[in-house]
Design an enzyme around this catalytic site. Structure first.
Site, PDB file in Angstrom:
ATOM      1  N   GLU A  86       1.015  10.451   1.691  1.00 20.15           N
ATOM      2  CA  GLU A  86       1.132  10.922   2.568  1.00 20.15           C
ATOM      3  C   GLU A  86       0.903  10.626   3.662  1.00 20.15           C
ATOM      4  OE1 GLU A  86      -1.022  15.146   2.866  1.00 20.15           O
ATOM      5  OE2 GLU A  86      -0.633  15.452   0.168  1.00 20.15           O
ATOM      6  N   GLU A 119      -4.937  15.610  -3.586  1.00 19.53           N
ATOM      7  CA  GLU A 119      -6.201  15.347  -2.725  1.00 19.53           C
ATOM      8  C   GLU A 119      -8.286  16.178  -3.720  1.00 19.53           C
ATOM      9  OE1 GLU A 119      -5.572  16.129   0.379  1.00 19.53           O
ATOM     10  OE2 GLU A 119      -4.592  13.570   1.223  1.00 19.53           O
TER      11      GLU A 119
HETATM   12  C1  GAL Z   1      -3.837  15.949   3.184  1.00 23.95           C
HETATM   13  C2  GAL Z   1      -3.816  17.498   2.171  1.00 23.95           C
HETATM   14  C3  GAL Z   1      -1.482  18.283   2.443  1.00 23.95           C
HETATM   15  C4  GAL Z   1      -1.944  18.342   4.124  1.00 23.95           C
HETATM   16  C5  GAL Z   1      -1.855  16.958   5.458  1.00 23.95           C
HETATM   17  C6  GAL Z   1      -2.293  18.012   6.022  1.00 23.95           C
HETATM   18  O1  GAL Z   1      -5.263  16.532   2.429  1.00 23.95           O
HETATM   19  O2  GAL Z   1      -2.582  17.366   0.757  1.00 23.95           O
HETATM   20  O3  GAL Z   1      -1.681  19.284   1.637  1.00 23.95           O
HETATM   21  O4  GAL Z   1      -2.879  19.724   4.171  1.00 23.95           O
HETATM   22  O5  GAL Z   1      -3.787  16.677   4.469  1.00 23.95           O
HETATM   23  O6  GAL Z   1      -3.133  16.602   6.739  1.00 23.95           O
END
Ligand code: GAL
Length: 669
Positions: A308, A150
């Site tokens: 994710e 990210e």
């Molecule tokens: C994203 C990140 C992850 C985790 C997640 C939590 O921004 O890539 O590592 O922090 O959010 O929602």
């Protein structure tokens, strides 16, 4: 290119075994198999474990995890581990720390505390990438490279002295001469004329409003700087590994606006992204759908990876509600419906320490004996059954133009109304189309628009001549083009196009606006149509528009106030197509009605007729088509469809029954 496993929708998530004792790893593997996990992302925040002190590496634990995953047939998306430096690094080289607009250093103790322009940080990160790529390039578990994580999530924009130097170099490349820079930035205004490159600074905190083109260029510079870093990491990987796909996870959720992903997407072997449902939004599910359509647009219409999302609550809102039962499955299918071929989650096992210990995961604190883990297993099994959908594309006859530069400029200082929000303008039209079962491709204005029946141009404040001409060409070739308020006003240097708004689209639309009349935050204005047309209320914006072409017809007009009688919605036939212009933001009923008329005229049909709150999208390949029916309501419903429902495993027709908060994926025919 080594193929990413594609016999199923890939299912898995971020795996952080370094947070757990060795004995837990065996348990992890057992549960991964139970849940149907087919891939994990490994090593995202592992730098301090892999290089515990400068130049001293420890790969033994990662070797073991990679071997275990290979033994269990789980594919690895292996990170370069460069997202966050270890404490020894920031202690030894504090000059890598980012600095905010007020000049405050952002200290280590969290994550991503590094300056995007720091050559020192880059060298150290590339050295680690080199080690990792050299060691694992031929490991049997390796299926993908995950560069950093990210980009820009926390460290952009940085305003430090290193960035000041890099910004000047970037400007020299962009403009070639100070004269050109002075012209582009309009520095005749407020005595801002530069006489040497060294006088140019990042747009740090100042007495009052910063120069808008300066600020805009700083956004471009930030995105370009990190893209350059990404390319450098990718190049190091490629020295060791020529046939494994490389990606970095975008943040295409629409609140994140710091990178121009249209520049980034062509550099990805597979476009991947993260999405989290934001509870404070008025229409969170519609935002999720927009995100999917945008990500697919970035992927050029091809399938993409959801790297994710969350099984339930996140940890970063003031209040973090849990997802309702079946919410994990429903959200996941909404992503697959819009082109995701992989479902990744943050994270595999819920942490017991650290700031994300209350962020949900595939294995919750409660353990395997929990409803959430049972739902995860159900989803993993379903991802297996959805294998036949992988590789298919999404049906869309409508394009909605989305441009990061236009959004940066619109968010700049001193605009006619801070209440005009780019995301709201785009989302509102998208949501109302989605409510009507109509899917949009959310695409860059430079995209080939020839295959779309409808092209929506929401609040494209800044536009190049070339992109404006492409919109006009689409209309002339037969599309219905809908341009909305405050579009076409500025050039890419953020200079106003003179002679009347909406500058770049004035001739196409046959409309000329002499003056803006932005509405106050709570203010509304009555809109009325000819006797046969329903009226309604306009919000946010209004303007003193007049038609300039004889064939431009006013379909709605302001019914009160200083603009009474002036057109708010116009329609003009242009060669084989039609150009529509909307000068305000009507209420949902009225705008929905306008869109219905436009869709009917353009001959665009919904994916299926569905009750309110039921989302319908169709994916298609040479093998057939699949209708996704996602019931976001608390009441069971039926939608006309016939074939095999991959969710229930049943033959269905002439309707498919869908339970409350349930879903169907019907292989049609
Ligand atoms: C994203 C990140 C992850 C985790 C997640 C939590 O921004 O890539 O590592 O922090 O959010 O929602």
């Amino acid at each position: 290119m080594r193929p990413w496993p594609s016999d199923r929708v890939a299912f898995g998530g971020d795996y952080n075994p370094e947070q757990w004792p060795r004995a837990t790893w065996d348990e992890d593997l057992r549960l991964m198999r139970a849940a149907g996990v087919s891939f994990v992302t490994l090593g995202v925040f592992s730098w301090s474990w892999l290089e515990p002190s400068k130049g001293e590496y420890d790969f033994a634990w990662l070797d073991e995890v990679m071997d275990l995953l290979a033994e269990h047939g789980i594919a690895v998306d292996l990170a370069t581990a460069t997202a966050t430096p270890p404490p020894w690094l920031s202690a030894a080289y504090p000059e890598i720390l980012p600095v905010d607009r007020e000049g405050r250093t952002l200290w280590p103790g969290s994550r991503q505390a590094w300056c995007p322009s720091s050559p020192l940080y880059r060298d150290l990160a590339l050295a680690l990438t080199d080690r990792i790529a050299a060691r694992y390039h031929d490991h049997p578990a390796l299926a993908m490279w995950h560069v950093s994580n990210e980009y820009a999530c926390h460290n952009l924009p940085c305003y430090c002295d290193t960035c000041a130097v890099a910004f000047r170099r970037w400007l020299e490349r962009r403009y070639g001469s100070l004269d050109a820079l002075n012209e582009a930035w309009g520095t005749a205004f407020w005595s801002q004329r530069y006489s040497a490159w060294d006088e140019v600074l990042p747009p740090r905190i100042t007495t009052t409003f910063s120069n808008p083109t300066h600020v805009l260029d700083y956004s471009r510079f930030g995105s370009d700087t990190l893209l350059d870093f990404y390319r450098a990491e990718k190049e190091v990987i490629r020295r060791h590994s020529s046939d494994v796909p490389v990606t970095t996870n975008f943040m295409t959720l629409s609140q994140f606006r710091l990178l121009d992903y249209h520049d980034w997407a062509p550099e990805q072997d597979v476009v991947s992204t993260d999405h989290y449902v934001v509870d404070s939004l008025a229409h969170p599910q519609a935002e999720l759908s927009f995100h999917g359509d945008l990500t697919r647009g970035l992927a050029g219409g091809r399938p993409w990876m959801l790297m994710e999302h969350s099984t339930s609550a996140v940890n970063w809102q003031p209040v973090n509600p849990a997802k309702p039962p079946r919410g994990t499955v429903l959200d996941s299918l909404a992503h697959v419906a819009r082109g995701a071929d992989a479902l990744g989650f943050f994270q595999w096992r819920q942490s017991r320490a650290g700031s994300e210990k209350f962020h949900s995961a595939l294995v919750p604190h409660a353990g395997e004996d929990s409803d959430r883990f049972r739902e995860v297993c159900e989803l993993g099994a379903l991802a297996g059954r959805l294998g036949e959908v992988v590789g298919s594309t999404v049906d869309a006859e409508v394009a909605l133009l989305w441009d990061y530069e236009a959004q940066w400029a619109l968010a700049g200082p001193c605009m006619p109304s801070a209440a005009v929000d780019y995301v709201t303008a785009a989302h509102t039209v998208h949501r109302l189309l989605r409510d009507r079962g109509v899917t949009c491709d959310v695409v860059h204005p430079g995209t080939d628009l020839s295959r779309y029946r409808v092209v929506v141009v929401p609040t494209l404040y800044l536009v190049s001549d070339e992109h404006a001409a492409a919109v006009e060409a689409a209309a002339r070739a037969g599309a219905h083009v809908l341009v909305t308020y405050l579009s076409g006003v500025a050039t890419p240097d953020d200079h106003v196009r003179l002679g009347g708004y909406p500058g770049a689209f004035r001739d196409l639309l046959g409309v000329r606006v002499e003056e803006f009349f932005p509405l106050r935050v709570e203010e509304e204005v009555a809109l009325a149509g000819p006797a046969s047309t329903a009226g309604g209320r306009g919000r946010t914006w209004s303007e003193d528009a007049r038609t300039t072409a004889e064939d431009a017809e006013a379909l709605l007009a302001y019914a009160e106030g200083p603009l009474a009688g002036r057109p708010a919605l116009t329609r003009r036939p242009v060669e084989d197509g039609v150009a529509w212009y909307l000068g305000t933001l009507p209420d949902d009923d009225l705008l929905g009605g306008v869109l219905e008329r436009l869709l009917t005229e353009a001959g665009v049909a919904p994916a299926a007729r569905a009750p309110a709150g039921v989302e319908v999208v169709r994916r298609r390949s040479q093998e057939g088509s699949w209708l996704f029916v996602l019931n976001h309501t608390g009441t069971a419903c039926e939608v006309a469809a016939a074939g095999h429902d991959l969710v229930s495993g049943r033959e269905v027709g002439p309707v498919v029954p869908v339970p409350a908060r349930g879903a169907a994926v019907v292989r049609e025919g």
